[in-house]
Design a protein around this motif. Structure first.
Motif: not given
Length: 385
Positions: A244-249
């Protein structure tokens, strides 16, 4: 010139060189009531131009009971990585102790992306393989710096349960929802070999409802069991959250906090303080420390400081006034038996002998205040509406 070799288990498993460091067992001078000192695994990370800072930080945080993995990310040129490895290999103390490794295969770590999670997990997994007996994991940035000696820190930690995780965290997302959680990014550090600009998508996404997101600071002190849970555990949340966080700043500020506070096994082991001193500007953003912060920094009782200024005079003041450390030398501790006019740590005694000083008393006061009256329980993974 060949690339520095990747760390190997044999290097960490070897015992200190008895020819350089005569074995002097001083355990008889240690009170039998003293608990055995723990061991800390340090991942010390930096980027382009940070080689000298990493080496200075290594000496400031060095102790033969610990293990150290040094990582210059791929923004640094290969020659800097090689020079760092050669500096470690040319120091007789570090060579004899065999507890310092340089990561030969570097990672990209875009601070505003998600690749720092990958780099941190990579370093932690290497440390799990290199050193089987450490108790806590600390990820230091090149701009962090210790405010207590390792004798001070190990002494205080030896009296604490080894299942405590020290981590600033909150479920109050606030402005981060619109700026750091709902935006979608593509971090090139996860798939490209060359430095590239971050890509921001125009779409936004909803926050998850299968678990609760928590946020906090990058700096944490985490137990070995929790690190193993994140890397080797059978609970799938660490991997789900990683996806989920792989595309999160700036997702490194959410990853460990969210795993820990959504875990029934670990959420009661967290202390909502990371034992680090940081200063903030009027907008609430972390700022660089300077001489004007020195007294408040020491009075805080913190074990580490964040964003220590690049001016050598500020670091010199910490080294000379607090750590009692000379240039290019480790902080003298109970394991150092040499003459004071020379490098006292060139003769090594029992590494289990600690010589805590004023830093231990400051840190003890901070921890006692945090743990007194069980007040910390009300601040563990609290869900704020």
């Amino acid at each position: 010139m060949q690339n520095p070799p990747s760390p190997t288990p044999a290097a960490a498993a070897s015992k200190p060189d008895p020819l350089l460091f005569p074995a002097r067992h001083l355990s008889a001078f240690v009170s039998s009531s003293d608990p055995p000192p723990p061991s800390i695994a340090y991942l010390i990370s930096g980027s382009a131009g940070d080689s000298a800072r990493i080496l200075r930080l290594l000496y400031a945080a060095y102790h033969p009971r610990n293990h150290y993995l040094l990582h210059l990310d791929r923004f640094a040129v290969q020659s800097d990585r090689e020079k760092l490895a050669l500096s470690v290999q040319s120091d007789p103390i570090l060579v004899a102790a065999r507890n310092v490794d340089v990561l030969g295969k570097a990672d990209f770590a875009y601070p505003k992306g998600s690749s720092p999670i990958s780099a941190t997990l990579h370093g932690a997994s290497v440390l799990l393989r290199l050193a089987p007996n450490w108790d806590w994991f600390i990820n230091l940035d090149a701009r962090d710096y210790p405010l207590v000696s390792q004798d001070d820190l190990l002494h205080i930690l030896s009296y604490l349960p080894k299942d405590l995780n020290f981590m600033n965290h909150t479920s109050h997302i606030g402005w981060r929802e619109s700026r750091k959680l709902r935006p979608i990014i593509v971090d090139p550090g996860l798939y490209l070999a060359d430095k590239t600009e971050m890509f921001y998508a125009s779409q936004k996404r909803d926050l998850p409802n299968a678990y609760r997101l928590f946020t906090g600071s990058v700096f944490t002190i985490l137990t070995r069991s929790f690190i193993e849970h994140c890397i080797l555990g059978t609970d799938n949340l660490p991997r789900t959250l990683l996806m989920y966080l792989s595309n999160t700043p700036s997702s490194i500020t959410n990853y460990f906090q969210s795993i820990l506070c959504n875990s029934h096994q670990f959420k009661r082991t967290v202390i909502n303080h990371n034992l680090q001193y940081a200063a903030f500007d009027p907008k609430g953003l972390p700022r660089e420390l300077s001489d004007s912060d020195f007294d408040a920094m020491i009075a805080s009782g913190a074990a580490f400081a964040s964003r220590v200024g690049s001016e050598g005079s500020f670091l010199d003041r910490i080294d000379q006034g607090i750590l009692k450390r000379g240039p290019d030398r480790p902080v003298p501790g109970g394991w150092c038996l040499g003459q004071s006019e020379n490098n006292t740590c060139m003769v090594w005694g029992d590494a289990s002998v600690l010589r805590p000083g004023p830093g231990a008393r400051r840190l003890e006061k901070l921890i006692v205040e945090m743990l007194s009256n069980d007040a910390y329980l009300s601040r563990q993974c609290t869900v704020e509406q």
